[in-house]
Design a protein around this motif. Structure first.
Motif, PDB file in Angstrom:
ATOM      1  N   ARG A  54       0.887  -1.173   0.000  1.00  0.00           N
ATOM      2  CA  ARG A  54       0.000   0.000   0.000  1.00  0.00           C
ATOM      3  C   ARG A  54       0.925   1.222   0.000  1.00  0.00           C
ATOM      4  O   ARG A  54       1.908   1.210  -0.738  1.00  0.00           O
ATOM      5  CB  ARG A  54      -0.953  -0.063   1.194  1.00  0.00           C
ATOM      6  CG  ARG A  54      -2.046  -1.090   0.942  1.00  0.00           C
ATOM      7  CD  ARG A  54      -2.990  -1.255   2.098  1.00  0.00           C
ATOM      8  NE  ARG A  54      -3.670  -0.034   2.472  1.00  0.00           N
ATOM      9  CZ  ARG A  54      -4.429   0.081   3.567  1.00  0.00           C
ATOM     10  NH1 ARG A  54      -4.601  -0.970   4.360  1.00  0.00           N
ATOM     11  NH2 ARG A  54      -5.025   1.227   3.858  1.00  0.00           N
ATOM     12  N   SER A  55       0.615   2.251   0.789  1.00  0.00           N
ATOM     13  CA  SER A  55       1.451   3.458   0.661  1.00  0.00           C
ATOM     14  C   SER A  55       2.606   3.524   1.653  1.00  0.00           C
ATOM     15  O   SER A  55       3.502   4.352   1.529  1.00  0.00           O
ATOM     16  CB  SER A  55       0.597   4.716   0.808  1.00  0.00           C
ATOM     17  OG  SER A  55       0.021   4.771   2.105  1.00  0.00           O
ATOM     18  N   ARG A  75       0.422  -2.313  -6.435  1.00  0.00           N
ATOM     19  CA  ARG A  75       0.003  -1.325  -5.427  1.00  0.00           C
ATOM     20  C   ARG A  75      -1.496  -1.491  -5.217  1.00  0.00           C
ATOM     21  O   ARG A  75      -2.295  -1.189  -6.132  1.00  0.00           O
ATOM     22  CB  ARG A  75       0.363   0.078  -5.931  1.00  0.00           C
ATOM     23  CG  ARG A  75      -0.360   1.221  -5.258  1.00  0.00           C
ATOM     24  CD  ARG A  75       0.070   1.361  -3.796  1.00  0.00           C
ATOM     25  NE  ARG A  75      -0.307   2.658  -3.270  1.00  0.00           N
ATOM     26  CZ  ARG A  75      -1.258   2.843  -2.346  1.00  0.00           C
ATOM     27  NH1 ARG A  75      -1.940   1.824  -1.856  1.00  0.00           N
ATOM     28  NH2 ARG A  75      -1.504   4.055  -1.907  1.00  0.00           N
ATOM     29  N   ALA A  76      -1.889  -2.002  -4.062  1.00  0.00           N
ATOM     30  CA  ALA A  76      -3.316  -2.142  -3.755  1.00  0.00           C
ATOM     31  C   ALA A  76      -3.833  -0.772  -3.329  1.00  0.00           C
ATOM     32  O   ALA A  76      -3.985  -0.469  -2.155  1.00  0.00           O
ATOM     33  CB  ALA A  76      -3.529  -3.180  -2.663  1.00  0.00           C
ATOM     34  N   GLY A  77      -4.077   0.075  -4.294  1.00  0.00           N
ATOM     35  CA  GLY A  77      -4.463   1.460  -4.040  1.00  0.00           C
ATOM     36  C   GLY A  77      -4.045   2.292  -5.233  1.00  0.00           C
ATOM     37  O   GLY A  77      -3.664   1.751  -6.283  1.00  0.00           O
ATOM     38  N   THR A  78      -4.074   3.600  -5.069  1.00  0.00           N
ATOM     39  CA  THR A  78      -3.887   4.477  -6.220  1.00  0.00           C
ATOM     40  C   THR A  78      -2.463   5.025  -6.351  1.00  0.00           C
ATOM     41  O   THR A  78      -1.783   4.797  -7.351  1.00  0.00           O
ATOM     42  CB  THR A  78      -4.864   5.673  -6.123  1.00  0.00           C
ATOM     43  OG1 THR A  78      -6.170   5.160  -5.921  1.00  0.00           O
ATOM     44  CG2 THR A  78      -4.835   6.516  -7.384  1.00  0.00           C
ATOM     45  N   GLY A  79      -2.026   5.789  -5.343  1.00  0.00           N
ATOM     46  CA  GLY A  79      -0.761   6.531  -5.451  1.00  0.00           C
ATOM     47  C   GLY A  79       0.431   5.594  -5.540  1.00  0.00           C
ATOM     48  O   GLY A  79       0.553   4.654  -4.765  1.00  0.00           O
ATOM     49  N   ASN A 102     -10.668   2.814  -4.460  1.00  0.00           N
ATOM     50  CA  ASN A 102     -10.945   3.648  -3.282  1.00  0.00           C
ATOM     51  C   ASN A 102     -11.505   5.033  -3.619  1.00  0.00           C
ATOM     52  O   ASN A 102     -11.549   5.914  -2.769  1.00  0.00           O
ATOM     53  CB  ASN A 102      -9.700   3.758  -2.390  1.00  0.00           C
ATOM     54  CG  ASN A 102      -8.488   4.192  -3.163  1.00  0.00           C
ATOM     55  OD1 ASN A 102      -8.621   4.956  -4.112  1.00  0.00           O
ATOM     56  ND2 ASN A 102      -7.312   3.736  -2.760  1.00  0.00           N
ATOM     57  N   ARG A 236      -2.296  13.982  -1.444  1.00  0.00           N
ATOM     58  CA  ARG A 236      -0.932  13.662  -1.024  1.00  0.00           C
ATOM     59  C   ARG A 236      -0.325  14.841  -0.275  1.00  0.00           C
ATOM     60  O   ARG A 236      -0.511  16.003  -0.669  1.00  0.00           O
ATOM     61  CB  ARG A 236      -0.031  13.359  -2.235  1.00  0.00           C
ATOM     62  CG  ARG A 236      -0.083  11.916  -2.683  1.00  0.00           C
ATOM     63  CD  ARG A 236       0.460  10.936  -1.627  1.00  0.00           C
ATOM     64  NE  ARG A 236       0.318   9.548  -1.997  1.00  0.00           N
ATOM     65  CZ  ARG A 236      -0.774   8.803  -1.810  1.00  0.00           C
ATOM     66  NH1 ARG A 236      -1.848   9.306  -1.254  1.00  0.00           N
ATOM     67  NH2 ARG A 236      -0.784   7.525  -2.164  1.00  0.00           N
ATOM     68  N   HIS A 283      -4.138   9.460   7.360  1.00  0.00           N
ATOM     69  CA  HIS A 283      -4.203   8.889   6.011  1.00  0.00           C
ATOM     70  C   HIS A 283      -5.270   7.788   5.942  1.00  0.00           C
ATOM     71  O   HIS A 283      -4.972   6.614   5.682  1.00  0.00           O
ATOM     72  CB  HIS A 283      -2.828   8.345   5.589  1.00  0.00           C
ATOM     73  CG  HIS A 283      -2.669   8.195   4.101  1.00  0.00           C
ATOM     74  ND1 HIS A 283      -1.469   8.376   3.461  1.00  0.00           N
ATOM     75  CD2 HIS A 283      -3.553   7.887   3.129  1.00  0.00           C
ATOM     76  CE1 HIS A 283      -1.635   8.179   2.157  1.00  0.00           C
ATOM     77  NE2 HIS A 283      -2.889   7.886   1.937  1.00  0.00           N
ATOM     78  N   ALA A 286      -8.539   5.755   2.156  1.00  0.00           N
ATOM     79  CA  ALA A 286      -8.923   4.461   1.565  1.00  0.00           C
ATOM     80  C   ALA A 286      -9.262   3.437   2.640  1.00  0.00           C
ATOM     81  O   ALA A 286      -9.471   2.266   2.334  1.00  0.00           O
ATOM     82  CB  ALA A 286      -7.783   3.938   0.702  1.00  0.00           C
ATOM     83  N   GLN A 292     -10.963  -1.344   0.708  1.00  0.00           N
ATOM     84  CA  GLN A 292      -9.881  -2.315   0.848  1.00  0.00           C
ATOM     85  C   GLN A 292     -10.221  -3.628   0.145  1.00  0.00           C
ATOM     86  O   GLN A 292      -9.345  -4.262  -0.455  1.00  0.00           O
ATOM     87  CB  GLN A 292      -9.545  -2.532   2.331  1.00  0.00           C
ATOM     88  CG  GLN A 292      -8.758  -1.369   2.911  1.00  0.00           C
ATOM     89  CD  GLN A 292      -7.582  -0.969   2.029  1.00  0.00           C
ATOM     90  OE1 GLN A 292      -6.753  -1.800   1.662  1.00  0.00           O
ATOM     91  NE2 GLN A 292      -7.515   0.297   1.639  1.00  0.00           N
TER      92      GLN A 292
HETATM   93  O1  LIG Z   1      -3.137   6.320  -2.851  1.00  0.00           O
HETATM   94  C1  LIG Z   1      -4.016   5.718  -2.242  1.00  0.00           C
HETATM   95  O2  LIG Z   1      -4.577   4.712  -2.713  1.00  0.00           O
HETATM   96  C2  LIG Z   1      -4.485   6.240  -0.929  1.00  0.00           C
HETATM   97  O3  LIG Z   1      -3.712   7.317  -0.515  1.00  0.00           O
HETATM   98  C3  LIG Z   1      -4.566   5.176   0.133  1.00  0.00           C
HETATM   99  O4  LIG Z   1      -3.329   4.693   0.550  1.00  0.00           O
HETATM  100  P1  LIG Z   1      -3.305   3.411   1.501  1.00  0.00           P
HETATM  101  O5  LIG Z   1      -3.578   2.208   0.657  1.00  0.00           O
HETATM  102  O6  LIG Z   1      -1.926   3.366   2.094  1.00  0.00           O
HETATM  103  O7  LIG Z   1      -4.357   3.602   2.545  1.00  0.00           O
END
Ligand SMILES: O=C(O)[C@H](O)COP(=O)(O)O
Length: 432
Positions: A54-55, A75-79, A102, A236, A283, A286, A292
């Motif tokens: 994740r992040s 990356r289970a998520g975006t950033g 998310n 971010r 943070h 998500a 999740q």
């Molecule tokens: O970029 C993302 O998906 C969000 O900021 C969530 O990050 P996380 O998966 O660490 O909660």
């Protein structure tokens, strides 16, 4: 796409259990290890073909260089700003994310912070817990009739806009990619940042962190805002300059800030977190069961598809097939590598979040190297239409930023690049 062999995957953070389950059901051995130091990760990573994060896991060049047979960073998520995508690309490691899992959760938290700022809910709750009954101190303001400025009109920006419109807010925004005629259909009037700053009662940012967005709200931009503007950052840390924000809060230029993300996490900037007009979260954008579950499932299925040779969905970098890196032309934090033969267009299976198309794409983008002529785009899209290729939407982001790449989002997975070959030839002729 040829199948890729992945036998062992390390999950280094708390990812929904469905991820492990799906991977295991597809014959992949999964190890979960959380809270690893950088040295632990460096020592561990050489034994794995895949890594899911994740992040919080910092996948730096040091980590990437310590890998042996790593094929994929999921990356289970975006950033993906915690992953050195350039270093991974150089090593032929595919990086992919799950950009839509998310969206709703991040938008809902943004709206929660906007409304909490307007009615001082966290401060009032703390005051109650301290035994007070103070009805004067927490005088608020209605959202109704106020102007919300949304910087970054991708998926999350759009969801925030439609939700806050239902409270009677007027929504204005800025995005260098999503066309104004598209955002107008969501009720968001686009304008330059110079025009946007002085109009807003509230500002929320929804961009990735990259050189062009770091410190987007700084001393200069705060000075252009309405006095008392309230700001939210669920995107971010660093998009709003933290020192400038503190100065603006202290002078009253900023009337309040809702912060879910920080330059350093956990934040060292205690003066900012402790400011009475700041409400903050660790943070949590998500952090919902639903988001999740979606992200865990998406990343597992994307990896399984890749293993089975079904294609690269959600890839923000792909294995280099040729010499030319085109990503650097796109002013995006994402890197795309692909074969570019004599300036001809290439089909890349790429994460559509690169261009944050207003509608959901399957992840196929068609790039055209062209002579920076916006007039070319109708010819190319016309060509595609003639050939029966469906397009959900298209944009010419590179042309807007003055360089030479065009991009068309395709509504269906073409799979077979061969089907595109006649078009590629013709489009190449168009482009020279
Ligand atoms: O970029 C993302 O998906 C969000 O900021 C969530 O990050 P996380 O998966 O660490 O909660």
């Amino acid at each position: 796409m040829a199948p890729i062999s992945i036998k062992r995957i390390l999950i280094s953070e708390s990812v929904d259990p469905c991820c492990k389950k799906i991977l295991q059901e597809n014959g992949i051995q999964v190890t979960e290890k959380q809270n690893m130091s950088k040295d632990d990760l460096i020592a561990e990573i050489k034994d794995y073909d895949g890594l899911v994060v994740r992040s919080a896991t910092k996948v730096t060049a040091d980590v990437i260089n310590a890998t042996g047979n790593l094929q994929i960073i999921g990356r289970a998520g975006t950033g993906v700003d915690n992953v050195d995508v350039d270093a991974a690309t150089k090593k032929g490691i595919i990086v992919m994310n799950t950009p839509s899992g998310n969206t709703i959760s991040a938008a809902e938290l943004t709206c929660t912070l906007l409304m909490s700022l307007s009615r001082h809910v966290p401060q009032a709750a703390m005051s109650m817990k301290a035994g007070n009954w103070d009805r004067k101190k927490f005088m608020g303001a209605e959202m109704y009739g106020k102007i919300l400025g949304i910087v970054g009109l991708g998926r999350i920006g759009k969801e925030v806009a439609t939700r806050m419109q239902s409270f009677g807010m007027k929504t204005i925004g800025y995005d260098p990619i999503t066309p104004p005629e598209v955002t107008a259909t969501w009720g968001v009037d686009q304008m330059s940042l110079e025009q946007l700053w002085p109009q807003c009662d509230y500002i929320t940012v929804h961009t990735p962190l990259m050189p062009s967005t770091a410190g987007l709200l700084n001393d200069t931009s705060f000075a252009k805002c309405k006095k008392g503007v309230k700001v939210v950052n669920c995107a971010r840390g660093g998009i709003i300059d933290e020192d400038a924000l503190l100065r603006a809060l202290e002078s009253g230029q900023c009337g309040g800030a809702g912060l879910d993300v920080f330059v350093e996490e956990p934040p060292k900037n205690r003066a900012l977190v402790n400011h009475p007009n700041v409400i903050s979260c660790p943070h949590l954008g998500a952090s919902t069961k639903e988001a999740q579950a979606r992200c865990g499932q998406d990343i597992a299925l994307q990896i399984v598809d890749m293993v089975m040779g079904k294609g690269l969905v959600g890839a923000v970098s792909i294995r280099a097939q040729g010499e030319t890196q085109i990503g650097s032309n796109l002013e995006r934090p994402y890197r795309a590598t692909g074969s570019v033969q004599g300036g001809a267009p290439v089909l890349l299976e790429l994460n559509h979040s690169v261009f944050r198309q207003p509608v959901s794409l399957t992840g196929n983008l068609l790039f055209f190297k062209a002579a920076a002529s916006p007039q070319l785009l109708p010819s190319v899209t016309g060509l595609l239409a003639t050939a029966g290729v469906e397009m959900e939407s298209f944009s010419a982001p590179a042309a807007r930023s003055g360089d030479q790449w065009f991009c068309v989002g395709l509504s269906s997975l073409l799979g077979d690049l061969g089907a595109l070959k006649p078009l590629v030839k013709e489009a190449a002729q168009l482009s020279v």
